[in-house]
Scaffold this active site. Structure first.
Site, short mmCIF file in Angstrom:
data_model
loop_
_atom_site.label_atom_id
_atom_site.label_comp_id
_atom_site.label_asym_id
_atom_site.label_seq_id
_atom_site.Cartn_x
_atom_site.Cartn_y
_atom_site.Cartn_z
N GLY A 155 -2.79 6.78 -5.19
CA GLY A 155 -3.66 5.65 -4.81
C GLY A 155 -3.58 5.29 -3.35
O GLY A 155 -3.14 6.09 -2.50
N THR A 156 -4.00 4.05 -3.06
CA THR A 156 -4.03 3.58 -1.67
C THR A 156 -2.65 3.65 -1.04
O THR A 156 -2.49 4.15 0.07
CB THR A 156 -4.53 2.11 -1.64
OG1 THR A 156 -5.85 2.08 -2.17
CG2 THR A 156 -4.55 1.56 -0.24
N CYS A 157 -1.65 3.16 -1.75
CA CYS A 157 -0.31 3.05 -1.18
C CYS A 157 0.19 4.37 -0.60
O CYS A 157 0.59 4.46 0.55
CB CYS A 157 0.66 2.54 -2.25
SG CYS A 157 2.37 2.61 -1.74
N THR B 227 -7.00 0.00 -11.25
CA THR B 227 -7.89 0.63 -10.27
C THR B 227 -7.72 0.08 -8.85
O THR B 227 -8.44 0.48 -7.93
CB THR B 227 -9.36 0.46 -10.71
OG1 THR B 227 -9.55 -0.90 -11.12
CG2 THR B 227 -9.70 1.36 -11.88
N GLY C 76 -8.09 -10.41 11.94
CA GLY C 76 -7.16 -10.73 10.87
C GLY C 76 -5.71 -10.55 11.31
O GLY C 76 -5.28 -9.43 11.57
N ASP D 235 -3.28 -4.79 -8.39
CA ASP D 235 -4.24 -5.53 -7.55
C ASP D 235 -5.47 -5.96 -8.33
O ASP D 235 -6.28 -6.74 -7.81
CB ASP D 235 -4.70 -4.65 -6.37
CG ASP D 235 -3.62 -4.47 -5.32
OD1 ASP D 235 -2.50 -4.94 -5.55
OD2 ASP D 235 -3.91 -3.84 -4.28
N LEU E 265 0.82 -6.19 -3.84
CA LEU E 265 1.96 -5.42 -3.34
C LEU E 265 2.26 -4.27 -4.29
O LEU E 265 2.22 -4.44 -5.51
CB LEU E 265 3.20 -6.31 -3.24
CG LEU E 265 3.10 -7.48 -2.25
CD1 LEU E 265 4.29 -8.42 -2.40
CD2 LEU E 265 3.00 -6.96 -0.82
N HIS F 264 31.89 -4.99 7.62
CA HIS F 264 31.78 -5.30 9.04
C HIS F 264 31.89 -4.03 9.85
O HIS F 264 32.76 -3.21 9.56
CB HIS F 264 32.90 -6.26 9.47
CG HIS F 264 32.89 -6.54 10.94
ND1 HIS F 264 31.97 -7.39 11.52
CD2 HIS F 264 33.67 -6.06 11.95
CE1 HIS F 264 32.18 -7.42 12.82
NE2 HIS F 264 33.21 -6.63 13.10
P1 NAI Z 1 -4.22 -10.79 4.66
O1 NAI Z 1 -4.77 -11.67 3.63
O2 NAI Z 1 -2.77 -10.55 4.76
O3 NAI Z 1 -4.68 -11.31 6.11
C1 NAI Z 1 -6.04 -11.50 6.45
C2 NAI Z 1 -6.14 -12.46 7.64
O4 NAI Z 1 -7.47 -12.43 8.12
C3 NAI Z 1 -5.84 -13.89 7.26
O5 NAI Z 1 -4.82 -14.39 8.11
C4 NAI Z 1 -7.18 -14.62 7.48
O6 NAI Z 1 -7.02 -15.94 7.94
C5 NAI Z 1 -7.86 -13.74 8.52
N1 NAI Z 1 -9.33 -13.82 8.52
C6 NAI Z 1 -10.15 -13.76 7.44
N2 NAI Z 1 -11.44 -13.81 7.84
C7 NAI Z 1 -11.45 -13.90 9.19
C8 NAI Z 1 -12.48 -13.97 10.19
N3 NAI Z 1 -13.78 -13.93 9.86
N4 NAI Z 1 -12.14 -14.07 11.51
C9 NAI Z 1 -10.82 -14.08 11.84
N5 NAI Z 1 -9.81 -14.00 10.93
C10 NAI Z 1 -10.11 -13.90 9.63
O7 NAI Z 1 -5.04 -9.41 4.49
P2 NAI Z 1 -4.74 -7.93 4.98
O8 NAI Z 1 -3.85 -7.93 6.18
O9 NAI Z 1 -6.07 -7.29 5.08
O10 NAI Z 1 -3.93 -7.32 3.78
C11 NAI Z 1 -4.54 -7.20 2.49
C12 NAI Z 1 -3.51 -7.14 1.39
O11 NAI Z 1 -2.79 -5.94 1.45
C13 NAI Z 1 -2.53 -8.28 1.47
O12 NAI Z 1 -2.60 -9.00 0.27
C14 NAI Z 1 -1.19 -7.64 1.60
O13 NAI Z 1 -0.26 -8.22 0.72
C15 NAI Z 1 -1.41 -6.17 1.24
N6 NAI Z 1 -0.62 -5.33 2.13
C16 NAI Z 1 0.73 -5.40 2.10
C17 NAI Z 1 1.49 -4.67 2.97
C18 NAI Z 1 2.97 -4.80 2.95
O14 NAI Z 1 3.50 -5.23 1.94
N7 NAI Z 1 3.67 -4.48 4.00
C19 NAI Z 1 0.89 -3.78 3.95
C20 NAI Z 1 -0.52 -3.79 3.90
C21 NAI Z 1 -1.24 -4.53 3.02
#
Ligand code: NAI
Length: 469
Positions: A44-46, A148, A185, A316, A323, A448
């Site tokens: 998948g995506t991950c 999915t 974002g 998801d 996550l 340590h």
């Molecule tokens: P996100 O929900 O983390 O961040 C999206 C950001 O975009 C928010 O801060 C929001 O305020 C901003 N935003 C929305 N519309 C906007 C606009 N028109 N103009 C300016 N800013 C705007 O979403 P993201 O980063 O796309 O990640 C999606 C999902 O994928 C998340 O739920 C995350 O948990 C998951 N993910 C997790 C990772 C990890 O665990 N390391 C890595 C990548 C994704």
């Protein structure tokens, strides 16, 4: 009526971390199991275009940044440092292939049948698989699991052209380092992929609508991360809302609203990372009447049962943090429940990690959530600049922050900004599972010199008895 090609106890639709793990666990438990996946590779995506390739690029770009900015401090001199982006991408692809091939191997080992094609619900207990060449086959499944996943959200002011206005998948494969990269974002994806290209030399501007980065993160932790990323050269524009995008003279021009003013930003490419939405509109929910909300999240009970008997949903496609590890645990719990066991996911103990450098890992409640919920709490904090191992590593940014109940001392939240915070969070997750108190961590012997000693000191600091600060 479709003729049925084969019957299974469990058919999982989607082979991301939720789906493939669910299928393997179901097979381990003795179910005749199949998993439907349309892509050429499993995971998948991950595994293909998310966690794994982004971490591969974060690692490569981190090495490059260190070589250019930090090696000299260690007494290591490099005369002609350069990057070979195609080689970086080749290594990333090799990492991905080795892991996705590994999942195919696990399917064989566990006798999970991979049904190659697009899966959709054909009726009660029935799944149709459409192969790449358009051939349809229908399979019967006593239990059908919808796993999915999700896809990037597209917003009207910046429609993807997948060349200059791109999503996270595209941003993992830029052939060259963009001179100027706009990121819409300031969430997890924006900051992780923004970091990759920043370290490789892009001028990165992050456009974030809210007045903080990383949304629901503890406010103090979010502020610290903002300070660190700005110091690294990331231009982060808070309280800035994207309004429109155009391509002018080959450049992406974005017009935004910032505190009642109109501001413009320009870049060679723009990554749109404003969240993801469940990919549930192509799986035939309507065929049997499975209920989903207006955003496409499938409604499930605590046993992951949808509104229709025999159909389940995980990862998801249902509510909760998007996550991989949450989806995996749900997949395992569901398979175990189907086998009559007590499958369980402890949603209180799910760490969320941002793989910037330093990393950020959070588990449990934030300070703001404690206040909102009226929970009396005490706080302990320990900075990595006072940790011996961090000093030896020259990685002294950040801190560990522990929140514990004021009366019972039970751990409420652990928030870490620091080197390998993702790994350090595992101790906190275990502590949460055991319902530990801050004192439990404080009294555990930590080797340590280790970074983990910062966790012990933060736990000691909850009662203001840290030794090294
Ligand atoms: P996100 O929900 O983390 O961040 C999206 C950001 O975009 C928010 O801060 C929001 O305020 C901003 N935003 C929305 N519309 C906007 C606009 N028109 N103009 C300016 N800013 C705007 O979403 P993201 O980063 O796309 O990640 C999606 C999902 O994928 C998340 O739920 C995350 O948990 C998951 N993910 C997790 C990772 C990890 O665990 N390391 C890595 C990548 C994704």
């Amino acid at each position: 009526m479709n003729s049925v090609s084969d019957s299974y106890d469990v058919i999982v639709i989607g082979a991301g971390p939720g789906g493939y793990v669910c299928a393997i666990r179901a097979a381990q438990l003795g179910f005749r199991t199949a998993c439907v996946e349309a892509s050429e590779t499993l995971g998948g995506t991950c595994l293909n275009v998310g966690c794994i390739p982004s971490k591969a690029l974060l690692e490569s770009s981190h090495h490059y940044h260190k070589a250019g900015h930090e090696f000299s401090e260690h007494g290591i001199k490099l005369d002609r440092l350069s990057i070979d982006v195609p080689q970086m991408l080749k290594r990333k692809e090799a990492v991905v292939s080795s892991i996705t091939d590994g999942v195919a191997g696990l399917f064989k080992k566990n006798k999970v049948k991979w049904l190659k094609g697009h899966g959709s619900i054909a009726g009660p207990g029935l799944v149709t698989v459409t192969s790449k060449d358009g051939k349809n086959e229908t399979f019967a499944g006593k239990h059908v699991v919808i796993a999915t996943g999700s896809i990037p959200i597209q917003i009207p002011p910046a429609k993807f052209d997948h060349k200059q206005i791109v999503d996270s998948t595209d941003a993992l494969s830029f052939k060259a380092v963009p001179e100027e990269l706009l990121v819409v974002g300031g969430g997890v994806i924006g900051l992780e992929l923004g970091s990759v290209w920043l370290r490789l030399g892009s001028k990165v501007t992050v456009i974030e609508a809210q007045n903080k980065i990383l949304g629901a993160t503890d406010a103090g932790v979010s502020r610290e991360m903002l300070k660190i990323l700005k110091k690294q050269g990331m231009n982060i524009q808070l309280s800035t809302m994207l309004e429109s995008t155009e391509i002018v003279d080959g450049k992406v021009k974005m017009t935004c609203k910032q505190k009642d003013q109109s501001v413009e930003f320009q870049g060679d490419k723009a990554l749109i990372a404003v969240g993801r939405r469940p990919l549930t509109d192509q799986v035939g929910l309507e065929k049997v009447g499975i209920k989903a909300d207006s955003r496409g999240f499938i409604e499930v009970d605590k046993h992951y049962k949808t509104s229709v008997d025999g159909f389940y949903a995980i990862g998801d496609t249902i509510h909760g943090p998007m996550l991989a590890h949450k989806a995996e645990e749900e997949g395992i719990a569901l398979a175990e429940m189907l086998a009559g066991k007590a499958g369980h996911v402890n949603y209180e103990a799910i760490a969320s990690v941002v793989y910037t450098w330093p990393e950020l890992a959070s588990i449990g409640l934030t300070e703001e959530e404690c206040k909102e919920q009226g929970i009396p709490f005490k706080t302990g904090k320990f900075y990595f600049k006072a940790n011996g191992r961090a000093k030896a590593m020259n990685e002294t940014q950040g801190f560990v922050k522990c929140l514990a109940h004021k009366e019972s001392d039970r751990l409420l939240g652990v928030h870490i900004i620091g080197p390998t915070a993702s790994e350090l969070a595992a101790e906190a997750a275990l502590a949460f599972e055991y319902g530990a108190s801050a004192e439990d961590i404080a009294r555990s012997v930590h080797a340590h010199p280790t970074l983990a000693e910062a966790m012990k000191e933060a736990a000691l600091d909850v009662d203001k008895r840290a030794i090294h600060s």
